[in-house]
Design a protein around this motif. Structure first.
Motif, mmCIF file in Angstrom:
data_model
loop_
_atom_site.group_PDB
_atom_site.id
_atom_site.type_symbol
_atom_site.label_atom_id
_atom_site.label_comp_id
_atom_site.label_asym_id
_atom_site.label_seq_id
_atom_site.Cartn_x
_atom_site.Cartn_y
_atom_site.Cartn_z
ATOM 1 N N ALA A 36 0.839 -1.202 0.000
ATOM 2 C CA ALA A 36 0.000 0.000 0.000
ATOM 3 C C ALA A 36 0.875 1.253 0.000
ATOM 4 N N PHE A 37 1.945 1.252 0.801
ATOM 5 C CA PHE A 37 2.848 2.401 0.820
ATOM 6 C C PHE A 37 3.516 2.584 -0.541
ATOM 7 N N GLY A 38 3.895 1.486 -1.168
ATOM 8 C CA GLY A 38 4.503 1.564 -2.502
ATOM 9 C C GLY A 38 3.520 2.075 -3.540
ATOM 10 N N ALA A 39 2.267 1.662 -3.443
ATOM 11 C CA ALA A 39 1.238 2.134 -4.377
ATOM 12 C C ALA A 39 1.016 3.630 -4.215
ATOM 13 N N TRP A 78 -5.336 9.733 -13.456
ATOM 14 C CA TRP A 78 -4.792 8.465 -12.955
ATOM 15 C C TRP A 78 -5.732 7.318 -13.315
ATOM 16 N N ASN A 79 -7.022 7.494 -13.094
ATOM 17 C CA ASN A 79 -7.980 6.433 -13.384
ATOM 18 C C ASN A 79 -8.004 6.072 -14.861
ATOM 19 N N SER A 93 -5.639 -1.141 -2.349
ATOM 20 C CA SER A 93 -6.794 -0.271 -2.192
ATOM 21 C C SER A 93 -6.673 0.967 -3.077
ATOM 22 N N LYS A 94 -7.772 1.378 -3.672
ATOM 23 C CA LYS A 94 -7.761 2.586 -4.498
ATOM 24 C C LYS A 94 -7.429 3.823 -3.684
ATOM 25 N N GLU A 95 -7.691 3.756 -2.384
ATOM 26 C CA GLU A 95 -7.398 4.899 -1.523
ATOM 27 C C GLU A 95 -5.904 5.082 -1.305
ATOM 28 N N ALA A 96 -5.122 4.036 -1.477
ATOM 29 C CA ALA A 96 -3.667 4.185 -1.377
ATOM 30 C C ALA A 96 -3.181 5.094 -2.505
ATOM 31 N N TYR A 97 -3.662 4.861 -3.709
ATOM 32 C CA TYR A 97 -3.283 5.712 -4.846
ATOM 33 C C TYR A 97 -3.827 7.129 -4.648
ATOM 34 N N ALA A 98 -5.066 7.223 -4.178
ATOM 35 C CA ALA A 98 -5.694 8.527 -3.979
ATOM 36 C C ALA A 98 -4.939 9.354 -2.939
ATOM 37 N N SER A 99 -4.435 8.707 -1.884
ATOM 38 C CA SER A 99 -3.725 9.466 -0.856
ATOM 39 C C SER A 99 -2.395 9.988 -1.384
ATOM 40 N N GLY A 100 -1.747 9.258 -2.289
ATOM 41 C CA GLY A 100 -0.522 9.761 -2.907
ATOM 42 C C GLY A 100 -0.788 10.979 -3.764
ATOM 43 N N ILE A 101 -1.864 10.934 -4.532
ATOM 44 C CA ILE A 101 -2.224 12.075 -5.378
ATOM 45 C C ILE A 101 -2.643 13.262 -4.518
ATOM 46 N N ALA A 102 -3.382 13.005 -3.438
ATOM 47 C CA ALA A 102 -3.802 14.091 -2.542
ATOM 48 C C ALA A 102 -2.596 14.764 -1.894
ATOM 49 N N ASP A 103 -1.589 13.968 -1.508
ATOM 50 C CA ASP A 103 -0.376 14.550 -0.925
ATOM 51 C C ASP A 103 0.363 15.416 -1.937
ATOM 52 N N LEU A 104 0.405 14.981 -3.194
ATOM 53 C CA LEU A 104 1.062 15.791 -4.227
ATOM 54 C C LEU A 104 0.315 17.102 -4.425
ATOM 55 N N HIS A 136 7.917 8.654 4.055
ATOM 56 C CA HIS A 136 7.551 8.468 5.449
ATOM 57 C C HIS A 136 6.529 7.363 5.656
ATOM 58 N N GLY A 137 6.029 6.767 4.586
ATOM 59 C CA GLY A 137 5.114 5.641 4.713
ATOM 60 C C GLY A 137 3.782 5.971 5.348
ATOM 61 N N ARG A 138 2.997 6.811 4.668
ATOM 62 C CA ARG A 138 1.650 7.124 5.125
ATOM 63 C C ARG A 138 0.681 6.598 4.076
ATOM 64 N N CYS A 139 -0.452 6.164 4.528
ATOM 65 C CA CYS A 139 -1.432 5.645 3.580
ATOM 66 C C CYS A 139 -2.830 5.932 4.108
ATOM 67 N N GLY A 140 -3.787 6.112 3.192
ATOM 68 C CA GLY A 140 -5.137 6.505 3.569
ATOM 69 C C GLY A 140 -5.993 5.402 4.133
ATOM 70 N N SER A 141 -5.806 4.174 3.699
ATOM 71 C CA SER A 141 -6.661 3.099 4.188
ATOM 72 C C SER A 141 -5.887 1.786 4.129
ATOM 73 N N PRO A 142 -6.365 0.753 4.819
ATOM 74 C CA PRO A 142 -5.664 -0.517 4.777
ATOM 75 C C PRO A 142 -5.746 -1.136 3.390
ATOM 76 N N PRO A 143 -4.756 -1.916 3.006
ATOM 77 C CA PRO A 143 -4.764 -2.526 1.679
ATOM 78 C C PRO A 143 -5.858 -3.566 1.519
ATOM 79 N N ALA A 144 -6.362 -3.670 0.313
ATOM 80 C CA ALA A 144 -7.385 -4.677 0.021
ATOM 81 C C ALA A 144 -6.712 -5.953 -0.479
ATOM 82 N N ARG A 145 -7.413 -7.030 -0.414
ATOM 83 C CA ARG A 145 -6.869 -8.298 -0.896
ATOM 84 C C ARG A 145 -6.923 -8.331 -2.414
ATOM 85 N N CYS A 146 -5.914 -8.902 -3.010
ATOM 86 C CA CYS A 146 -5.884 -9.047 -4.473
ATOM 87 C C CYS A 146 -6.390 -10.426 -4.818
ATOM 88 N N ALA A 147 -7.447 -10.476 -5.611
ATOM 89 C CA ALA A 147 -8.038 -11.761 -5.964
ATOM 90 C C ALA A 147 -7.259 -12.451 -7.046
#
Length: 147
Positions: A36-39, A78-79, A93-104, A136-147
């Protein structure tokens, strides 16, 4: 962008801040959290690359339309591009990507406000690309499982 009013703590009130550390409970969770942090970092760097490319193109040719630096436009871009630039996007989680864009976007607004003299405090430089060892490794939500 207007100047945001600073919140002031009223007399008699106490302001408190909290920092929480997440402890993993299974063996797979540390890898999911790191993913999630990498995403988040990947989306931040991708969006920053788009902004820099647009600025460079506009410097060379002023007729190039400007890229809007708001969260909704960058997330929409991005989408539209995520399938090509990050085919693994469903594994996090899509929120991991969204939090990176929000930080930028926050960094771009801080830089823009500082450059225009609308921001108090120390000078703010243009956002830099994030590297794994500097993030610094911040993320908006916990990662989702990949099916």
């Amino acid at each position: 962008m207007g100047v945001r009013p600073m919140f002031e703590v009223p007399d008699g009130w106490v302001a408190r801040g909290f920092v929480f550390e997440v402890e993993t409970t299974s063996l797979e969770q540390p890898a999911r959290v790191a993913q999630a942090f990498g995403a988040r970092r990947y989306a931040y760097n991708w969006a920053l690359g788009q902004v820099k490319a647009n600025l460079d193109a506009r410097t060379a040719d002023p007729t190039v339309p400007p890229l809007t630096w708001n969260f909704y436009e960058l997330r929409k871009a991005w989408n539209q591009a995520k399938q090509d630039v990050a085919p693994w996007w469903r594994c996090t989680s899509k929120e991991a990507y969204a939090s990176g864009i929000a930080d930028l976007v926050a960094g771009l607004h801080n830089w823009s406000d500082a450059k225009a003299g609308r921001r108090k405090g120390a000078r703010v430089g243009f956002p830099r690309f994030k590297a794994r060892h500097r993030d610094h490794g911040r993320c908006g939500s916990p990662p989702a499982r990949c099916a």
